[in-house]
Design a protein around this motif. Structure first.
Motif, PDB file in Angstrom:
ATOM      1  N   MET A   1      31.004 -59.286 -61.502  1.00  0.00           N
ATOM      2  CA  MET A   1      29.966 -58.342 -61.197  1.00  0.00           C
ATOM      3  C   MET A   1      30.742 -56.925 -61.354  1.00  0.00           C
ATOM      4  O   MET A   1      30.509 -55.943 -61.930  1.00  0.00           O
ATOM      5  CB  MET A   1      29.467 -58.333 -60.039  1.00  0.00           C
ATOM      6  CG  MET A   1      27.927 -58.374 -59.953  1.00  0.00           C
ATOM      7  SD  MET A   1      27.180 -58.955 -61.437  1.00  0.00           S
ATOM      8  CE  MET A   1      25.896 -57.461 -61.442  1.00  0.00           C
TER       9      MET A   1
ATOM     10  N   MET B   1      31.427 -55.730 -64.621  1.00  0.00           N
ATOM     11  CA  MET B   1      30.338 -55.082 -65.400  1.00  0.00           C
ATOM     12  C   MET B   1      30.508 -53.712 -65.396  1.00  0.00           C
ATOM     13  O   MET B   1      30.234 -52.890 -66.323  1.00  0.00           O
ATOM     14  CB  MET B   1      29.020 -55.251 -64.771  1.00  0.00           C
ATOM     15  CG  MET B   1      28.410 -56.792 -64.855  1.00  0.00           C
ATOM     16  SD  MET B   1      28.192 -57.116 -66.752  1.00  0.00           S
ATOM     17  CE  MET B   1      27.260 -55.668 -67.365  1.00  0.00           C
TER      18      MET B   1
ATOM     19  N   ASN C   1      21.108 -52.050 -74.705  1.00  0.00           N
ATOM     20  CA  ASN C   1      20.535 -53.349 -74.859  1.00  0.00           C
ATOM     21  C   ASN C   1      21.519 -54.343 -74.407  1.00  0.00           C
ATOM     22  O   ASN C   1      21.616 -55.415 -73.746  1.00  0.00           O
ATOM     23  CB  ASN C   1      19.734 -53.588 -75.943  1.00  0.00           C
ATOM     24  CG  ASN C   1      18.591 -52.815 -76.090  1.00  0.00           C
ATOM     25  OD1 ASN C   1      18.062 -52.166 -75.154  1.00  0.00           O
ATOM     26  ND2 ASN C   1      17.919 -52.681 -77.253  1.00  0.00           N
ATOM     27  N   ARG C   2      22.568 -54.330 -74.966  1.00  0.00           N
ATOM     28  CA  ARG C   2      23.788 -55.323 -74.841  1.00  0.00           C
ATOM     29  C   ARG C   2      24.183 -55.347 -73.381  1.00  0.00           C
ATOM     30  O   ARG C   2      24.339 -56.301 -72.854  1.00  0.00           O
ATOM     31  CB  ARG C   2      24.816 -54.860 -76.044  1.00  0.00           C
ATOM     32  CG  ARG C   2      26.077 -55.425 -75.868  1.00  0.00           C
ATOM     33  CD  ARG C   2      26.189 -56.729 -76.722  1.00  0.00           C
ATOM     34  NE  ARG C   2      27.325 -57.661 -76.181  1.00  0.00           N
ATOM     35  CZ  ARG C   2      28.558 -57.504 -76.652  1.00  0.00           C
ATOM     36  NH1 ARG C   2      28.663 -56.462 -77.501  1.00  0.00           N
ATOM     37  NH2 ARG C   2      29.549 -58.136 -76.300  1.00  0.00           N
ATOM     38  N   LEU C   3      24.288 -53.991 -72.859  1.00  0.00           N
ATOM     39  CA  LEU C   3      24.982 -53.868 -71.591  1.00  0.00           C
ATOM     40  C   LEU C   3      23.934 -54.547 -70.568  1.00  0.00           C
ATOM     41  O   LEU C   3      24.240 -55.271 -69.634  1.00  0.00           O
ATOM     42  CB  LEU C   3      24.916 -52.310 -71.395  1.00  0.00           C
ATOM     43  CG  LEU C   3      25.516 -51.722 -69.988  1.00  0.00           C
ATOM     44  CD1 LEU C   3      27.129 -52.084 -70.080  1.00  0.00           C
ATOM     45  CD2 LEU C   3      25.323 -50.308 -69.894  1.00  0.00           C
ATOM     46  N   ARG C   4      22.647 -54.361 -71.007  1.00  0.00           N
ATOM     47  CA  ARG C   4      21.550 -54.757 -70.176  1.00  0.00           C
ATOM     48  C   ARG C   4      21.766 -56.208 -70.233  1.00  0.00           C
ATOM     49  O   ARG C   4      21.530 -57.017 -69.082  1.00  0.00           O
ATOM     50  CB  ARG C   4      20.244 -54.288 -70.403  1.00  0.00           C
ATOM     51  CG  ARG C   4      18.918 -54.726 -69.726  1.00  0.00           C
ATOM     52  CD  ARG C   4      19.232 -54.662 -68.122  1.00  0.00           C
ATOM     53  NE  ARG C   4      18.250 -54.861 -67.476  1.00  0.00           N
ATOM     54  CZ  ARG C   4      17.118 -54.187 -67.210  1.00  0.00           C
ATOM     55  NH1 ARG C   4      17.094 -52.998 -67.744  1.00  0.00           N
ATOM     56  NH2 ARG C   4      16.321 -54.605 -66.519  1.00  0.00           N
TER      57      ARG C   4
ATOM     58  N   ALA D   1      24.404 -57.914 -68.421  1.00  0.00           N
ATOM     59  CA  ALA D   1      24.361 -57.746 -67.102  1.00  0.00           C
ATOM     60  C   ALA D   1      23.212 -58.822 -66.409  1.00  0.00           C
ATOM     61  O   ALA D   1      23.469 -59.298 -65.551  1.00  0.00           O
ATOM     62  CB  ALA D   1      23.682 -56.473 -66.769  1.00  0.00           C
ATOM     63  N   GLU D   2      22.184 -58.995 -67.295  1.00  0.00           N
ATOM     64  CA  GLU D   2      21.248 -59.967 -66.870  1.00  0.00           C
ATOM     65  C   GLU D   2      21.783 -61.463 -66.939  1.00  0.00           C
ATOM     66  O   GLU D   2      21.493 -62.072 -65.897  1.00  0.00           O
ATOM     67  CB  GLU D   2      19.998 -59.834 -67.952  1.00  0.00           C
ATOM     68  CG  GLU D   2      19.135 -58.609 -67.460  1.00  0.00           C
ATOM     69  CD  GLU D   2      18.343 -58.945 -66.269  1.00  0.00           C
ATOM     70  OE1 GLU D   2      17.904 -60.052 -66.082  1.00  0.00           O
ATOM     71  OE2 GLU D   2      18.149 -57.873 -65.612  1.00  0.00           O
TER      72      GLU D   2
ATOM     73  N   ARG E   1      23.766 -61.914 -64.118  1.00  0.00           N
ATOM     74  CA  ARG E   1      23.033 -62.252 -63.128  1.00  0.00           C
ATOM     75  C   ARG E   1      22.534 -63.577 -62.880  1.00  0.00           C
ATOM     76  O   ARG E   1      22.430 -64.109 -61.671  1.00  0.00           O
ATOM     77  CB  ARG E   1      21.881 -61.248 -62.894  1.00  0.00           C
ATOM     78  CG  ARG E   1      20.892 -61.388 -61.823  1.00  0.00           C
ATOM     79  CD  ARG E   1      19.761 -60.233 -61.838  1.00  0.00           C
ATOM     80  NE  ARG E   1      18.715 -60.675 -62.870  1.00  0.00           N
ATOM     81  CZ  ARG E   1      17.832 -61.521 -63.169  1.00  0.00           C
ATOM     82  NH1 ARG E   1      17.644 -62.364 -61.829  1.00  0.00           N
ATOM     83  NH2 ARG E   1      16.999 -61.685 -63.901  1.00  0.00           N
TER      84      ARG E   1
END
Lengths: 563, 585
Positions: free
Chosen positions: B213, B216, B241-244, B247-248, B251
């Motif tokens: 994490m 990130m 979007n890639r970052l999101r 991260a998703e 998660r």
């Protein structure tokens, strides 16, 4: 004002993330606390009631043991289950919010003005940003959730005791809320200064450590290495001081809550003893009341950490908030209307944000399609600024900028921690493997590529680590070729490369730039030699604009660095 | 493991400042022992005593309820209430005092460890290839080292509490009821067994996952640093979007691990809750007369039953605390390891800790330099850079060192400055040997201009003076004038420059380094490492002029590949290294 605006921005982020999950987490946390209180309270009542019923056989037989004992077992299981659920849900919700936060921050920084500011930020501030992001998760996990469950527990405990005696219930609830929230709130105010000082001292310690390692040569030659060690020790001493202040406050909260718990327990004992004497309640209810009072103070202890760290968290909110608020629009350059013109500037004046002096002063320029331009002049003359304005990175204060779609080849090679494929796809998401292999070959990377067992799936380190500077430059070039924009803006493309590599890169650029409009900013002769025109800049102005074949052209070339 | 995993793992290590190597089992044990000693017996004793004070407090509470049941009046409750209050206050104060003491001791241990690590960093040569990067060293020293305090402060008290308090409670419970005691006794060992079954390991995995994490953040930083390129490729949206997405994804994977990991603490909770419930139900049924056994043949009273009930949760509490500090332990031990790794000294810097014996008086004049039979290689198994190398430079001579590849000439300058100890041979300056004892004195006579001068955060003037003795405002302004920086310094005034010289151009940074070198007039030897590299022609010429000016009347050795600069020297020495390095690409 600003503070509350930022706090609202961050709160909105949490709220927009997944409010159901956030609420569910807080409710589960409350349920856990309530089950714990009920478990002990019911058990106490049960024991006292059975003890009294057990005194005679008749009452013992009439006593309904199953409902309370089943209740006790149920609460034991329910407490475990809700605790498990709470931890899962709160962590999930936090991770989701942090994922959202990173995306939002990235978008916030990616607007033109902010992007430049970001580039100019020292690494220390970049690093601070990561710490700030981490500090934000304590807002929900350590402040909001415990606050909700502790306050809820106090109200429910007050309500339960209110059934025994209204005054008792009211008194306990008010005492719990006043002390349980007052002490952490007082601590939060008290710890705000040390929390800030701590954050600052940690940054100083970090910066001085970096100076020690990076400036070791200078320091030892100046006889100041010992002094630097001492200054690190001094930063640590200040950090220790702030740590101590926070620890003192945190321990103070524990002691205060412990004392408050003892006071509450003693007071409730006296009250229930009085009520029992008056015949209003029996021993079982007295036991219930005492055990509820005993357990209801516990959840407030969970606020301790959050309270002490609140200063730090609010600092993060203040720093991160503005990036979540602001939506600036990026300057989009117009397309030049005249046929055959690739770039047109009319009276452009521009300055970097916060700079006193203009970076470009009244620059007018027409560049035809397919022209190759070399941009020369001393460092700070405005070469990079001119390229930035054309690329739309820097907005013009005055004047008109029009350009065909342009790709900027930055002075510093910017590669990313990603696969080779990911780094290339950045330039053109539609490119397939064959196209990528072709551009790698075009950049002269075929031989190196053949040594990579993972091929296009090879991972590059942070900032492209793992590739030599020459290879990195070539990879950046491959990316440029893949982009296939009509205008290429190259900012000192071969600076720092050895001669052989540099000449090879220049030859390859020239090869792939046919038909493109090319603008190269440079100090080095080899990069300027093929140009159709040389623009000489000084103090933000174009002071000479010469074409190939003129004497001025040759004299400008001769003024460049030979190697 | 997929390549994504591998890459994230790889990066998470430096990003989260974790120690990658687990190659020092002996050191690890040593650290653990150190951590044990970190907290004094008094601190532990205070905290254990605080926990034990609950026993009399619970007894008073139980007796008071017993009194109420027996119909004693409210006046009978005054004494137990007072006792509960006094004991409660004593418990809180003792616990507070104990944890404060433990914290202080742990914190001073951290300070001592930092001092050690800093001293070791000072001793290590900047040319050592195994030396940690400044970023890694800083995050180890600053953020990661912080993990030591909670570990040292909490672990030993928590372990002692877990060892003593449950036993004391068990003894008290057994006095009244062996069944209730047995219930607790059976529940307790089941906890570690089940925890081990469900997920002690999973918990560790979850910590690694949480470290990812942290990576990130590294992802975000990495992309922010290259924003210009990303914007230039219109890739902002795609990158966001890639970052999101990643991260998703992280998660989801983290939650998958956490679901199992949290089970282990749920097991603890379950047994603790069930233990309390079973004790309560048993005592209830026993008091009702349905379960007659278990109280050593007698029958428990209400007060005794309640006492047992009150002790039951406290029986499990120390175990819960111990499992909570387990997390601190993992990161604390990682911090110990990382600091120890920093403290491993590699190649030696000559005379790092030596202090000059006396203030040199006046000008030392031009110094001679002689290098005899110099041997050096960067690594033990690597090819030698110098073997049997000799060099003699007369006082006042101006010499250019040139070499085909950058390596040898910069290394030679570093060796002459004592920035790295040679494998063999002697270096004499002004006839005095450069060694640990004499280095500090000799350096007072040497001016050094490094290849990539480090700019410290501060003003231009403070960067010239560097806080050196005998370099006052007068010397600083003189030095600034000598390198034509006066105007810039006046314009910036008290403004901070720094961190990596932000706000200074390459030429200005070099001028600053020249000013720094010329601020102490008593130097007699000037060493400059590629001073004109990466500069435009005009600036390079000015720098060369300044360099010659400030080294007038002194010996000057310049490592360079600039033919223009070399031509202005008295002598050009082309280094013949035993092995020429291969192509750069």
């Amino acid at each position: 004002m600003i503070r509350s605006r930022n706090l609202r921005a961050v709160a909105a982020l949490f709220w927009a993330g997944n409010r159901n999950k956030l609420l569910a987490g807080a409710l589960l946390s409350l349920a856990t606390v309530l089950c714990g209180i009920a478990l002990l309270g019911l058990s106490g009542w049960f024991i006292a009631a059975t003890a009294i019923a057990g005194l005679s056989v008749a009452t013992a037989l009439a006593f309904d043991v199953f409902a309370p004992s089943a209740g006790i077992r149920f609460l034991a299981l329910a407490r475990t289950a809700s605790r498990y659920g709470e931890r899962i849900v709160t962590h999930d919700a936090t991770l989701e919010v942090l994922a959202e936060l990173r995306e939002r921050l990235f978008r916030g920084w990616a607007v033109a003005g902010a992007a430049r500011a970001m580039m100019a930020r020292p690494a220390r501030l970049l690093f601070r940003l990561t710490i700030d992001i981490d500090a934000l998760d304590s807002l929900y996990l350590r402040v909001m959730v415990p606050l909700f469950s502790a306050a809820g527990a106090a109200l429910v405990a007050g309500l339960a005791l209110g059934f025994i005696d209204v005054r008792l219930g009211l008194g306990v609830a008010l005492f719990l809320l006043a002390v349980g929230l007052g002490v952490p709130a007082f601590a939060a105010r008290h710890a705000e200064r040390p929390a800030r000082r701590r954050a600052h001292a940690l940054e100083v310690l970090r910066a001085r450590s970096i100076d020690l390692v990076r400036g070791q040569g200078e320091l030892v030659m100046a006889g100041r290495l010992d002094a630097q060690s001492m200054s690190i020790a001094e930063a640590d001493a200040r950090l220790a001081d702030a740590d101590d202040g926070m620890n003192r406050t945190e321990t103070g909260v524990s002691v205060a809550l412990g004392v408050a718990g003892a006071v509450l327990l003693a007071a409730v004992l006296l009250v229930v003893a009085t009520l029992a004497e008056a015949g209003q309640i029996g021993a079982p209810v007295a036991a219930l009341a005492l055990l509820v009072a005993l357990t209801a103070t516990e959840p407030f202890a969970a606020l301790r950490r959050g309270a002490v760290e609140l200063g730090r968290t609010l600092m993060a909110v203040r720093r991160v908030g503005p990036r979540l608020n602001g939506e600036e629009s990026a300057p989009a350059n117009k397309i030049p209307q005249d046929a055959g013109i690739a770039i047109r500037l009319e009276g452009v004046t521009a300055r970097h944000p916060g700079a006193a002096e203009v970076a470009l002063a009244d620059v007018s320029l027409r560049i035809e399609r397919g022209e190759r331009i070399a941009l020369v002049g001393q460092s700070g003359a405005g070469k990079s600024s001119l390229l930035s304005v054309i690329a739309g990175e820097l907005a013009a204060d005055q004047g008109d900028v029009a350009s065909l779609p342009a790709t900027l080849f930055t002075q510093r090679t910017e590669l990313f921690h990603d696969t080779l494929r990911g780094n290339l796809a950045l330039a053109n998401p539609a490119a397939d493997d064959d196209a990528m292999l072709a551009v790698l070959g075009a950049a002269g990377l075929s031989r190196h590529f053949a040594t990579l067992p993972a091929g296009l799936d090879t991972w590059l380190g942070e900032g492209g680590a793992g590739f030599s500077s020459g290879q990195a430059r070539r990879l950046a070039m491959a990316r440029l070729v893949l982009r296939d924009a009509p205008v290429w803006l190259l900012d000192e493309p071969t600076e720092g490369l050895d001669r052989e590599t540099a000449n090879d890169v220049i030859a390859r650029v020239a090869n792939y730039a046919s038909g493109k409009t090319l603008m190269v900013s440079t100090h080095i002769r080899r990069e300027a030699e093929g140009a159709d025109r040389i623009l000489h800049m000084n103090n933000g102005r174009i002071v000479a604009d010469v074409r190939r074949g003129t004497a001025d052209y040759e004299s400008l070339l001769d003024g460049l660095r030979p190697d | 493991m997929t390549s994504v995993d591998a890459a994230l793992e790889e990066r998470s290590a430096p990003a989260a400042g974790r120690a990658v190597s687990r190659a020092h089992p002996a050191g690890r044990q040593g650290d653990a022992a150190q951590a044990e000693k970190g907290v004094s017996r008094a601190a532990v004793l205070l905290q254990v005593t605080a926990s034990l004070l609950w026993l009399p407090q619970a007894a008073l509470l139980a007796m008071a309820v017993g009194g109420i049941a027996a119909g004693e009046g409210a006046s009978a409750a005054w004494l137990p209430a007072l006792g509960i209050l006094v004991l409660g206050v004593a418990r809180s104060v003792a616990d507070g005092a104990g944890s404060r003491l433990a914290f202080r001791q742990a914190r001073s241990q951290l300070s001592a460890l930092r001092v050690q690590a800093v001293a070791a960093l000072c001793e290590t040569s900047p040319l050592d290839t195994t030396r940690p990067s400044s970023g890694l060293a800083a995050s180890t020293l600053a953020e990661q080292a912080e993990a030591i305090v909670p570990y040292v402060a909490r672990f030993r008290p928590a372990r002692q509490k877990a060892a003593i308090v449950p036993l004391a409670i068990l003894a008290c419970v057994f006095v009244y009821s062996w069944v209730a005691g047995l219930v607790l006794l059976l529940a307790a060992p089941l906890i570690p067994i089940f925890m081990a079954l469900v997920g002690w390991r999973a918990k560790q995995a979850s910590e690694e996952q949480l470290a990812e994490m942290g990576s990130m953040n590294a992802f975000l930083m990495d992309r922010l640093r290259g924003l210009t390129t990303i914007r230039s490729f219109d890739a902002v949206d795609r990158t966001a979007n890639r970052l999101r997405a990643s991260a998703e994804d992280l998660r989801r994977r983290t939650m998958a691990v956490l679901r199992i990991a949290f089970l282990s603490s749920a097991v603890l909770e379950l047994f603790a809750a069930l233990g309390v419930a079973m004790v309560a139900v048993y005592v209830g049924f026993h008091l009702l007369g349905e379960l007659k056994f278990g109280a050593w043949g007698g029958k428990l009273t209400l007060a005794e039953g309640l006492f047992i009930l009150l002790l039951a949760p406290s029986f499990f509490e120390p175990l819960r605390d111990l499992s909570a500090v387990w997390h601190d332990r993992a990161s604390g031990q990682a911090a110990f390891e990382a600091l120890e790794k920093l403290a491993q000294s590699g190649r030696h810097l000559v005379g790092a800790s030596a202090t000059p014996t006396s203030l040199r008086e006046g000008q030392s004049g031009a110094l001679s330099l002689s290098v005899e039979d110099l041997r050096f290689s960067h690594t033990a198994e690597g090819a030698p850079v110098f073997s049997g190398f000799d060099l003699h430079i007369q006082p006042g001579e101006r010499v250019a060192l040139m070499a085909p590849s950058g390596e040898g000439k910069s290394t030679l300058l570093a060796l002459i400055a004592g920035l790295v100890a040679p494998d063999g041979g002697t270096i004499r300056i002004d006839g005095r040997t450069l060694d640990d004892a004499g280095a500090a004195d000799l350096r007072r006579a040497i001016a050094w201009i490094g290849q990539d001068p480090h700019i410290f955060p501060g003003t231009i003037s403070s960067n010239v003076g560097l806080g050196r003795e005998g370099v006052g405002p007068k010397q600083v302004s003189h030095a600034l004038e000598a390198v034509s920086l006066s105007r810039l310094a006046a314009a910036r005034g008290p403004a901070m420059i720094g961190e990596g010289g932000f706000g200074l151009s390459g030429g200005e940074a070099l001028r600053l380094a020249l000013a720094r070198a010329s601020a102490t007039p008593e130097t007699g030897l000037v060493l400059a490492d590629e001073p004109t590299a990466h500069l435009d022609r005009e600036t390079a010429q000015e720098i060369a002029g300044s360099l010659l000016r400030i080294s007038a009347g002194k010996t000057l050795v310049v490592a360079t590949h600039d033919p223009v600069l070399a031509s202005r020297m008295d002598r050009v020495i082309t280094l013949q290294t035993p092995q020429t390095a291969g192509g750069a690409l």
